[in-house]
Design a protein around this motif. Structure first.
Motif, PDB file in Angstrom:
ATOM      1  N   PRO A   1       2.984  -5.489   0.101  1.00  0.00           N
ATOM      2  CA  PRO A   1       3.127  -4.216   0.830  1.00  0.00           C
ATOM      3  C   PRO A   1       3.855  -4.384   2.166  1.00  0.00           C
ATOM      4  O   PRO A   1       4.655  -3.526   2.555  1.00  0.00           O
ATOM      5  N   TYR A   2       3.583  -5.496   2.867  1.00  0.00           N
ATOM      6  CA  TYR A   2       4.228  -5.718   4.164  1.00  0.00           C
ATOM      7  C   TYR A   2       5.733  -5.927   3.997  1.00  0.00           C
ATOM      8  O   TYR A   2       6.536  -5.401   4.770  1.00  0.00           O
ATOM      9  N   PHE A   3       6.114  -6.690   2.990  1.00  0.00           N
ATOM     10  CA  PHE A   3       7.547  -6.894   2.735  1.00  0.00           C
ATOM     11  C   PHE A   3       8.222  -5.558   2.428  1.00  0.00           C
ATOM     12  O   PHE A   3       9.336  -5.282   2.903  1.00  0.00           O
ATOM     13  N   MET A   4       7.553  -4.745   1.647  1.00  0.00           N
ATOM     14  CA  MET A   4       8.137  -3.459   1.263  1.00  0.00           C
ATOM     15  C   MET A   4       8.386  -2.569   2.475  1.00  0.00           C
ATOM     16  O   MET A   4       9.445  -1.960   2.606  1.00  0.00           O
ATOM     17  N   VAL A   5       7.420  -2.504   3.382  1.00  0.00           N
ATOM     18  CA  VAL A   5       7.550  -1.583   4.505  1.00  0.00           C
ATOM     19  C   VAL A   5       8.519  -2.102   5.554  1.00  0.00           C
ATOM     20  O   VAL A   5       9.090  -1.321   6.327  1.00  0.00           O
ATOM     21  N   THR A   6       8.755  -3.405   5.599  1.00  0.00           N
ATOM     22  CA  THR A   6       9.623  -3.966   6.636  1.00  0.00           C
ATOM     23  C   THR A   6      11.013  -4.335   6.145  1.00  0.00           C
ATOM     24  O   THR A   6      11.950  -4.425   6.947  1.00  0.00           O
ATOM     25  N   LYS A   7      11.173  -4.566   4.834  1.00  0.00           N
ATOM     26  CA  LYS A   7      12.443  -5.103   4.354  1.00  0.00           C
ATOM     27  C   LYS A   7      13.129  -4.259   3.272  1.00  0.00           C
ATOM     28  O   LYS A   7      14.260  -4.544   2.901  1.00  0.00           O
ATOM     29  N   VAL A   8      12.449  -3.260   2.740  1.00  0.00           N
ATOM     30  CA  VAL A   8      13.045  -2.453   1.667  1.00  0.00           C
ATOM     31  C   VAL A   8      13.724  -1.228   2.279  1.00  0.00           C
ATOM     32  O   VAL A   8      13.114  -0.514   3.081  1.00  0.00           O
ATOM     33  N   PRO A   9      14.971  -0.942   1.908  1.00  0.00           N
ATOM     34  CA  PRO A   9      15.706   0.190   2.482  1.00  0.00           C
ATOM     35  C   PRO A   9      15.077   1.536   2.127  1.00  0.00           C
ATOM     36  O   PRO A   9      14.406   1.685   1.105  1.00  0.00           O
ATOM     37  N   THR A  10      15.321   2.512   2.991  1.00  0.00           N
ATOM     38  CA  THR A  10      14.863   3.883   2.747  1.00  0.00           C
ATOM     39  C   THR A  10      15.418   4.396   1.413  1.00  0.00           C
ATOM     40  O   THR A  10      16.570   4.151   1.079  1.00  0.00           O
TER      41      THR A  10
ATOM     42  N   GLN B   1      -1.730   2.233   2.035  1.00  0.00           N
ATOM     43  CA  GLN B   1      -2.188   2.278   3.423  1.00  0.00           C
ATOM     44  C   GLN B   1      -1.183   1.570   4.333  1.00  0.00           C
ATOM     45  O   GLN B   1      -0.842   2.063   5.414  1.00  0.00           O
ATOM     46  N   ALA B   2      -0.696   0.409   3.873  1.00  0.00           N
ATOM     47  CA  ALA B   2       0.278  -0.338   4.663  1.00  0.00           C
ATOM     48  C   ALA B   2       1.589   0.425   4.804  1.00  0.00           C
ATOM     49  O   ALA B   2       2.285   0.308   5.812  1.00  0.00           O
ATOM     50  N   LEU B   3       1.920   1.226   3.798  1.00  0.00           N
ATOM     51  CA  LEU B   3       3.211   1.915   3.792  1.00  0.00           C
ATOM     52  C   LEU B   3       3.182   3.250   4.515  1.00  0.00           C
ATOM     53  O   LEU B   3       4.190   3.679   5.079  1.00  0.00           O
ATOM     54  N   THR B   4       2.042   3.936   4.485  1.00  0.00           N
ATOM     55  CA  THR B   4       1.992   5.301   5.003  1.00  0.00           C
ATOM     56  C   THR B   4       1.188   5.445   6.283  1.00  0.00           C
ATOM     57  O   THR B   4       1.392   6.400   7.039  1.00  0.00           O
ATOM     58  N   GLY B   5       0.237   4.528   6.513  1.00  0.00           N
ATOM     59  CA  GLY B   5      -0.619   4.645   7.681  1.00  0.00           C
ATOM     60  C   GLY B   5      -1.842   5.503   7.447  1.00  0.00           C
ATOM     61  O   GLY B   5      -2.725   5.588   8.306  1.00  0.00           O
ATOM     62  N   PHE B   6      -1.927   6.152   6.270  1.00  0.00           N
ATOM     63  CA  PHE B   6      -3.114   6.943   5.945  1.00  0.00           C
ATOM     64  C   PHE B   6      -4.274   6.013   5.583  1.00  0.00           C
ATOM     65  O   PHE B   6      -4.075   4.875   5.180  1.00  0.00           O
TER      66      PHE B   6
ATOM     67  N   ILE C   1      -8.524  -0.781  -9.501  1.00  0.00           N
ATOM     68  CA  ILE C   1      -7.168  -0.231  -9.534  1.00  0.00           C
ATOM     69  C   ILE C   1      -6.983   0.811  -8.429  1.00  0.00           C
ATOM     70  O   ILE C   1      -5.952   0.837  -7.748  1.00  0.00           O
ATOM     71  N   PHE C   2      -7.980   1.668  -8.228  1.00  0.00           N
ATOM     72  CA  PHE C   2      -7.929   2.588  -7.095  1.00  0.00           C
ATOM     73  C   PHE C   2      -7.785   1.810  -5.784  1.00  0.00           C
ATOM     74  O   PHE C   2      -6.997   2.174  -4.905  1.00  0.00           O
ATOM     75  N   PHE C   3      -8.545   0.743  -5.685  1.00  0.00           N
ATOM     76  CA  PHE C   3      -8.524  -0.075  -4.475  1.00  0.00           C
ATOM     77  C   PHE C   3      -7.145  -0.694  -4.248  1.00  0.00           C
ATOM     78  O   PHE C   3      -6.600  -0.656  -3.144  1.00  0.00           O
ATOM     79  N   GLY C   4      -6.568  -1.261  -5.306  1.00  0.00           N
ATOM     80  CA  GLY C   4      -5.259  -1.892  -5.178  1.00  0.00           C
ATOM     81  C   GLY C   4      -4.178  -0.897  -4.801  1.00  0.00           C
ATOM     82  O   GLY C   4      -3.297  -1.198  -3.980  1.00  0.00           O
ATOM     83  N   MET C   5      -4.243   0.285  -5.387  1.00  0.00           N
ATOM     84  CA  MET C   5      -3.280   1.331  -5.069  1.00  0.00           C
ATOM     85  C   MET C   5      -3.392   1.722  -3.603  1.00  0.00           C
ATOM     86  O   MET C   5      -2.380   1.824  -2.883  1.00  0.00           O
ATOM     87  N   ALA C   6      -4.606   1.939  -3.120  1.00  0.00           N
ATOM     88  CA  ALA C   6      -4.806   2.359  -1.734  1.00  0.00           C
ATOM     89  C   ALA C   6      -4.427   1.256  -0.749  1.00  0.00           C
ATOM     90  O   ALA C   6      -3.926   1.531   0.345  1.00  0.00           O
ATOM     91  N   LEU C   7      -4.656   0.001  -1.140  1.00  0.00           N
ATOM     92  CA  LEU C   7      -4.329  -1.133  -0.274  1.00  0.00           C
ATOM     93  C   LEU C   7      -2.850  -1.153   0.070  1.00  0.00           C
ATOM     94  O   LEU C   7      -2.462  -1.325   1.232  1.00  0.00           O
ATOM     95  N   SER C   8      -2.021  -0.946  -0.941  1.00  0.00           N
ATOM     96  CA  SER C   8      -0.572  -0.975  -0.709  1.00  0.00           C
ATOM     97  C   SER C   8      -0.094   0.268   0.022  1.00  0.00           C
ATOM     98  O   SER C   8       0.722   0.186   0.948  1.00  0.00           O
TER      99      SER C   8
END
Length: 522
Positions: free
Chosen positions: A342-351, A146-151, A137-144
């Protein structure tokens, strides 16, 4: 991948602070062991049901189910189909059993039936299962994130882990349950929002999704042939039934909640509320995965950055652009399925909406991890520390032990998540680990509950046989080709099924054999 806009970051920070604030709020009442472990038995049934639902709806479901549906079909949903039968068994037998014993630990009864070894064995199996679950669960949370924040995934896990540990230690079971009520609502709304945003951007809408899914056989629940070497319909159904039976009947996370209810009836209602919410919502996540598949089938160029990034990671820094492009072109949807949402969220979801969805993913992870931490600390304190090291411990010392153990197990789960970075499939990793650890525990419990004539010798012999079978099924794939005939040919999801049945049936047969030998000769 772009960094999150400031408004989305603000939403996430407010959410995290709110969760910690709940921990501080309940810390004022969290002054004794009963409050920390049972919330004094005053939680309403509907809140417990939402809490159990939130625990089930972890980031494994939030990210894993859409990923599975995107890369394959609806086979993963068969797991949910098995839940009602497991819930029926739980409410008819398990809930009344635990409510009558009054024991906060799910494993005290095993010592009464078979001796200290049985209780210790079950506790070890439970703790290992929790470490595996918290890690994935920690892994899944960080996976998403990371794609959204760059951390980095490591820094994300550490920050989130500290927040979870703080509110779980401060607030105890009451904080766990009430934060999970909030988190269950947030993650359900988040799922509905994601589906709406995906469908909205597909020409033809949901009708087009179904059309593409049918053409590519994405709606299948899996093969119905009786083939137990592949994840067929029957393999996942059996796996789901036994895992859910273990959850409702042997998992401290759920057993502890039965004691927080005011009555047995309220506890039983909470189980059914969880089931009737989780089954349709898990289907919702599968539909999200299928919708994402249709979206990127209609616009395949949009997914190329994910494939190129994955190819670059696989080939390393010395790879040429041509090599990266060639490898990326060979990837199938299953190869990058966990990265699509995660990729869809960062590219297609509004601010603004993105921050809400990230909060939903965080809530999916935090609710399960906090529950695991509290349950693990309770089991350690009651079944190990109090049983073997300090039997005369007073309530104040017991509460101190619960606090320290919560912190330690939270850090262990965090370490397990860090160790899982690079795992190919989030859900496959969790299912394999949970099946390995849970099989023997459930078999022993069923043997003690159903076969009242089975004694200690038969139980320990059956458990040894079952553990050997589980170890063989798990690790026989490493046997050299020269001895390939002794490898386990069954799918890894069958480990808990075969392991449970081996212990239970071996115990029954040994009991009958013992009775026959002891019977007076005529």
């Amino acid at each position: 991948m772009n960094n999150l806009p400031i408004i989305d970051i603000a939403i996430i920070v407010v959410y995290l602070l709110a969760m910690v604030a709940i921990g501080f709020y309940f810390s004022r009442k969290n002054k004794n062991t009963e409050q920390f472990t049972k919330a004094s038995g005053k939680i309403p049934g509907w809140a417990i049901g939402l809490s159990i639902y939130a625990t089930f709806l972890s980031s494994n479901t939030f990210l894993g189910n859409p990923g599975k549906a995107f890369g394959s079909n609806w086979n993963v949903f068969v797991f949910s189909i098995s839940m009602p039968l497991a819930a029926w068994v739980a409410t008819k037998y398990f809930v009344p059993f635990y409510r009558k014993t009054g024991e906060i630990s799910a494993y005290t009864n095993l010592e009464k039936r078979f001796g200290p070894w049985a209780r210790t064995y079950a506790v070890i199996c439970f703790l290992l299962t929790q470490f595996a679950r918290m890690g994935t669960i920690f892994f899944g949370m960080a996976l998403s994130l990371q794609a959204l924040t760059g951390f980095s995934m490591q820094s994300i896990m550490i920050v989130m882990g500290l927040c979870i540990i703080i509110y779980t230690v401060l607030g105890g079971m009451a904080a766990v349950i009430w934060t999970e009520v909030i988190q269950g609502i947030i993650k359900t709304l988040g799922a509905l929002l994601i589906l709406y945003l995906v469908i909205k951007q597909i020409p033809g809408g949901f009708t087009k999704v179904i059309e593409i899914a049918k053409a590519d056989n994405k709606l299948s629940l899996g093969s119905t042939t009786f083939n137990f070497t592949q994840p067929t319909f029957w393999v996942v159904l059996l796996y789901g039934f036994f895992i859910n039976l273990n959850n409702f009947g042997m998992d401290q996370n759920y057993i502890q909640r039965y004691h927080t209810a005011a009555s047995e009836k309220q506890a039983a209602k909470s189980v059914w509320l969880c089931v009737w919410m989780y089954v349709p919502v898990s289907l919702l996540f599968v539909i999200i995965g299928t919708s994402l598949y249709s979206f990127y089938q209609l616009q395949p160029d949009l997914i190329d950055p994910v494939k190129i990034k994955l190819a670059a990671e696989k080939l390393g820094a010395l790879a040429t652009p041509a090599q990266i492009q060639n490898l990326a072109a060979t990837f199938k949807p299953a190869d990058y399925a966990d990265k699509v949402l995660p990729y869809f969220m960062v590219t297609k979801v509004p601010t603004g909406l993105l921050g809400l969805i990230v909060a939903a993913i965080l809530s999916a992870a935090m609710s399960t991890i906090s529950s695991n931490m509290n349950a693990s600390a309770t089991v350690f304190t009651m079944d190990i520390y109090k049983r073997y090291f300090k039997p005369g411990i007073n309530d104040k010392q017991q509460l101190f032990s619960l606090h320290i153990a919560t912190v330690i197990f939270g850090l262990i789960g965090l370490s397990a998540g860090l160790a899982m970075i690079g795992a190919k499939s989030l859900l496959d990793t969790w299912w394999k680990l949970s099946g390995i650890f849970a099989g023997g525990m459930l078999g022993l419990f069923l043997l003690g509950l159903i076969s009242r004539q089975t004694k200690n010798a038969a139980a320990i012999t059956a458990t040894i046989i079952g553990v050997l079978v589980i170890v063989w099924m798990t690790f026989s794939e490493n046997i050299s080709d020269q001895y390939s005939f002794v490898r386990n040919s069954l799918h890894s999801n069958m480990i808990i099924v075969v392991g449970t049945l081996t212990i239970f049936l071996a115990g029954i047969l040994l009991t009958q054999f013992s009775r026959k030998n002891q019977a007076p000769k005529q």
